[in-house]
Design an enzyme around this catalytic site. Structure first.
Site, PDB file in Angstrom:
ATOM      1  N   GLU A 144     -17.407  28.755  24.544  1.00 22.23           N
ATOM      2  CA  GLU A 144     -18.440  28.476  23.694  1.00 22.23           C
ATOM      3  C   GLU A 144     -18.810  29.218  22.510  1.00 22.23           C
ATOM      4  O   GLU A 144     -19.126  28.793  21.326  1.00 22.23           O
ATOM      5  CB  GLU A 144     -19.792  28.421  24.478  1.00 22.23           C
ATOM      6  CG  GLU A 144     -19.949  27.416  25.786  1.00 22.23           C
ATOM      7  CD  GLU A 144     -20.221  26.197  25.097  1.00 22.23           C
ATOM      8  OE1 GLU A 144     -20.671  26.000  23.823  1.00 22.23           O
ATOM      9  OE2 GLU A 144     -19.861  25.024  25.698  1.00 22.23           O
TER      10      GLU A 144
ATOM     11  N   TYR B 128     -28.557  28.624  22.564  1.00 21.51           N
ATOM     12  CA  TYR B 128     -27.712  27.576  22.792  1.00 21.51           C
ATOM     13  C   TYR B 128     -26.412  27.948  23.862  1.00 21.51           C
ATOM     14  O   TYR B 128     -26.168  27.408  24.834  1.00 21.51           O
ATOM     15  CB  TYR B 128     -26.849  27.206  21.543  1.00 21.51           C
ATOM     16  CG  TYR B 128     -25.567  26.395  21.800  1.00 21.51           C
ATOM     17  CD1 TYR B 128     -25.825  24.876  22.378  1.00 21.51           C
ATOM     18  CD2 TYR B 128     -24.429  27.006  21.881  1.00 21.51           C
ATOM     19  CE1 TYR B 128     -24.549  24.377  22.563  1.00 21.51           C
ATOM     20  CE2 TYR B 128     -23.383  26.350  22.078  1.00 21.51           C
ATOM     21  CZ  TYR B 128     -23.408  25.005  22.585  1.00 21.51           C
ATOM     22  OH  TYR B 128     -22.127  24.406  22.695  1.00 21.51           O
TER      23      TYR B 128
ATOM     24  N   ASP C  15     -27.323  22.417  20.283  1.00 25.36           N
ATOM     25  CA  ASP C  15     -26.536  22.834  19.017  1.00 25.36           C
ATOM     26  C   ASP C  15     -26.768  21.907  17.975  1.00 25.36           C
ATOM     27  O   ASP C  15     -27.693  20.758  17.957  1.00 25.36           O
ATOM     28  CB  ASP C  15     -25.284  23.030  19.356  1.00 25.36           C
ATOM     29  CG  ASP C  15     -24.457  21.767  19.640  1.00 25.36           C
ATOM     30  OD1 ASP C  15     -25.124  20.671  19.867  1.00 25.36           O
ATOM     31  OD2 ASP C  15     -23.056  21.865  19.812  1.00 25.36           O
TER      32      ASP C  15
END
Length: 638
Positions: free
Chosen positions: A310, A393, A411
């Protein structure tokens, strides 16, 4: 299945035992043409306008469904016809499908049995099937299929469903004593030791749920409830429909009783309340199950791997990340290894991905985990937020994907999808708007699959509801729910606040060669590209004469100065406009004031001395390959 649900007859798709295998079994047509529906004089025929060598022609066609189909066969509806293979027939075409708004509905009453037979024989119902016999007799009755599997004797009665309203599908569309009789006969077969199924084949895709049509035929609804209590198993599957084919697709929820239907309606009402997003969950997850990309961090979603992926994926395309991720995992396979890595090793592993503070914060987070959490990744959204480099996020992504916590991960992809779905004119780069979207998604996300839901939202934004160019609405499972799609305004959303102009900086970059070595220097430990290595440079654009004077003032004698191409590199808030020179200097010169210059062999940059891709236009002159070119990946701007 929860006991309350079982006793009341709600059948949920995730709890249906038999699922379709990987192979698709397809019922196909040949010689399909398009037409425009005009009228239906009786149950068996219709008048359709077709193209006849460029001229419209009214043709009488056979309707392969004797039901009412009133909501389908509307004047001017687009219909699909299959040319008959029998030249002696009075009608040359069969009407097999109709376009209803965004849905394509197969209305061939023979299609469900044909599709189901292929599905049964192919192992879609269950893989241990040893016998499939169509039109099987039982006493004085006849069922659509008799099946043997795993030592069990099974009867299956198939019912095709074409009646749909706002995503809810019902059967029958007209009173059917025959359907009631079949259900009663299945009860008798069940009592004699057979397994018995009513299989509703929904001749379209992406519906909300199935329920018997009490308005048209309440007796059938009562018979179905009775059969369910007697042990007859009720299944419903939707179908993937094209003009040329129909494929048994995915299980659909079933509400057998009125109470069940009211319960589902109330759930939908709550979900569809103020934020209008609740209806996306079922079609979105069905699409994700069939269409998701195979990615290394998805196939083994440990907390560490999810976290690293991520962070890498921020501002960077998936295809760019793949080789870096594999390399990073091999070099630093766990949190402990990341915490102890040397900075230059980190930067070298990250070279070419850009936004280098990401990897510095990644390491800081690893150190925090080692010190404060015993080396174990915290598993709650709130604790994840305390780690360096983790915002809402990333905390939502890790918490939901690695730990199945029901928290959203919002996002840019997700904000774009939601803005288009709702035709939302708010600025998506406003922090308050993002917080509002997070809350809206938290209210509707499924608690049993939060990680998949978040990844599906990101996936559809990256692959279908794309940021650049027209979105691929024809491939989108949410197209029927999308306000901007309905109004043709997809490319007007999302809205963003006007950006401030980037600051432009002008630089003269020097590729200084001394014998077989080249000069580089390390950038300061803070600020833009902190701790990276770069070629020497001079502020502003310089002529060759000015470069020679600059070097002479430092004690170097330039043997040659050759101009190189101009280059530009875009950062988030600034741009570098660069002019380059290849400079060869005299080995015997005595330099002064350049104590920060290192003279290296270009090959050393393969394992040491991370050089940012801002200088990518000039590294090729020394045959230096940066991370992004070594791994043949696309890179976002640093």
């Amino acid at each position: 299945m929860r006991q309350a649900d079982r006793s009341r007859g709600i059948v949920r798709p995730e709890e249906i035992r038999y699922r379709q295998g990987d192979k698709i079994f397809r019922m196909e047509y040949k010689h399909i043409i398009k037409g425009r529906f005009l009228e239906r004089p009786n149950r068996f025929i219709a008048r359709v306008e077709i193209d006849n060598d460029g001229e419209p022609k009214a043709e009488t066609v056979h309707v392969k469904n004797t039901g009412r189909c009133l909501e389908l066969l509307q004047r001017d509806a687009c219909v699909y016809l299959e040319k008959s293979g029998n030249p002696a027939r009075s009608t040359a075409y069969d009407l097999v499908a109709v376009q209803k708004g965004e849905r394509l509905v197969n209305m061939d009453s023979q299609a469900p049995n044909r599709a189901v037979e292929e599905w049964l024989r192919g192992g879609g119902f269950r893989p241990d099937v040893t016998l499939v016999k169509p039109e099987a007799r039982y006493g004085s009755s006849r069922f659509d299929f008799y099946v043997e599997a795993g030592g069990e004797r099974i009867f299956v009665e198939v019912k095709g469903v074409t009646l749909e309203e706002e995503g809810v599908v019902r059967f029958p569309d007209a009173p059917s004593e025959r359907a009631v009789k079949h259900v009663e006969e299945l009860i008798a077969a069940r009592r004699e030791g057979y397994r018995a199924f009513v299989l509703f084949i929904i001749q379209m895709e992406d519906v909300l749920y199935f329920t018997p049509n009490r308005d048209t035929h309440p007796e059938f609804a009562l018979a179905l409830e009775k059969a369910s209590r007697a042990g007859v198993e009720i299944l419903a599957y939707d179908c993937r429909v094209t003009p040329e084919s129909m494929t048994v697709n995915s299980p659909v929820p079933i509400a057998i009783s009125e109470e069940d239907a009211a319960d589902i309606h109330e759930t939908l009402r709550k979900n569809l309340g103020k934020n209008k997003l609740g209806a996306i969950c079922i079609p979105l997850l069905k699409w994700y199950d069939k269409s998701r990309r195979i990615l290394p961090w998805r196939e083994l979603p440990t907390p560490y791997r999810v976290w690293v992926s991520e962070i890498m994926l921020q501002q960077t395309r998936v295809e760019a990340v793949k080789p870096y991720f594999e390399r990073f995992m091999k070099a630093l396979p766990d949190i402990g290894a990341l915490a102890e890595a040397e900075e230059e090793e980190l930067l070298k592993l990250w070279e070419g991905l850009g936004y280098y503070n990401r990897v510095r914060n990644l390491q800081k987070g690893a150190v925090q985990i080692q010190k404060l959490h015993g080396g174990k990744m915290p598993d709650t959204y709130e604790e994840l937020l305390t780690l360096s480099g983790i915002g809402s996020y990333t905390a939502g992504a890790v918490a939901s994907i690695a730990f199945q916590r029901p928290v959203p991960a919002v996002d840019g992809n997700v904000l774009r999808v939601v803005a288009r779905l709702r035709q939302d004119g708010r600025y998506i780069d406003d922090i308050k708007v993002k917080a509002a979207v997070e809350q809206d998604l938290k209210e509707i996300m499924p608690h049993d699959r939060p990680g998949d839901f978040n990844q599906a939202m990101m996936e559809i934004g990256a692959c279908v509801c794309i940021p650049n160019g027209a979105p691929l609405c024809g491939d989108c499972p949410l197209a029927g729910l999308c306000e901007s799609r309905k109004h043709g305004t997809q490319q007007e959303y999302p809205k963003k606040q006007p950006k401030k102009a980037r600051k432009i900086e002008y630089k003269t970059v020097l590729i200084v060669q001394r014998g077989d070595k080249a000069a580089i220097r390390k950038r300061p430990g803070k600020g833009l590209l902190a701790g990276m290595y770069e070629f020497p440079s001079i502020e502003g654009f310089c002529t060759a004469e000015e470069v020679a004077k600059y070097l002479a003032d430092k004690g170097w004698k330039a043997l040659s100065i050759e101009p190189l191409e101009d280059a530009k590199h875009v950062f988030t808030h600034r741009e570098w406009h660069m002019k380059g020179y290849m400079v060869r200097v005299d080995d015997s010169s005595r330099q002064s004031g350049m104590t920060d210059w290192l003279y290296i062999e270009p090959e050393q940059t393969m394992e040491k001395y991370p050089i940012p891709s801002a200088y990518g236009a000039y590294t090729k002159y020394l045959s230096i390959k940066l991370g992004n070119t070594r791994y043949q990946s696309d890179e976002a701007p640093i």
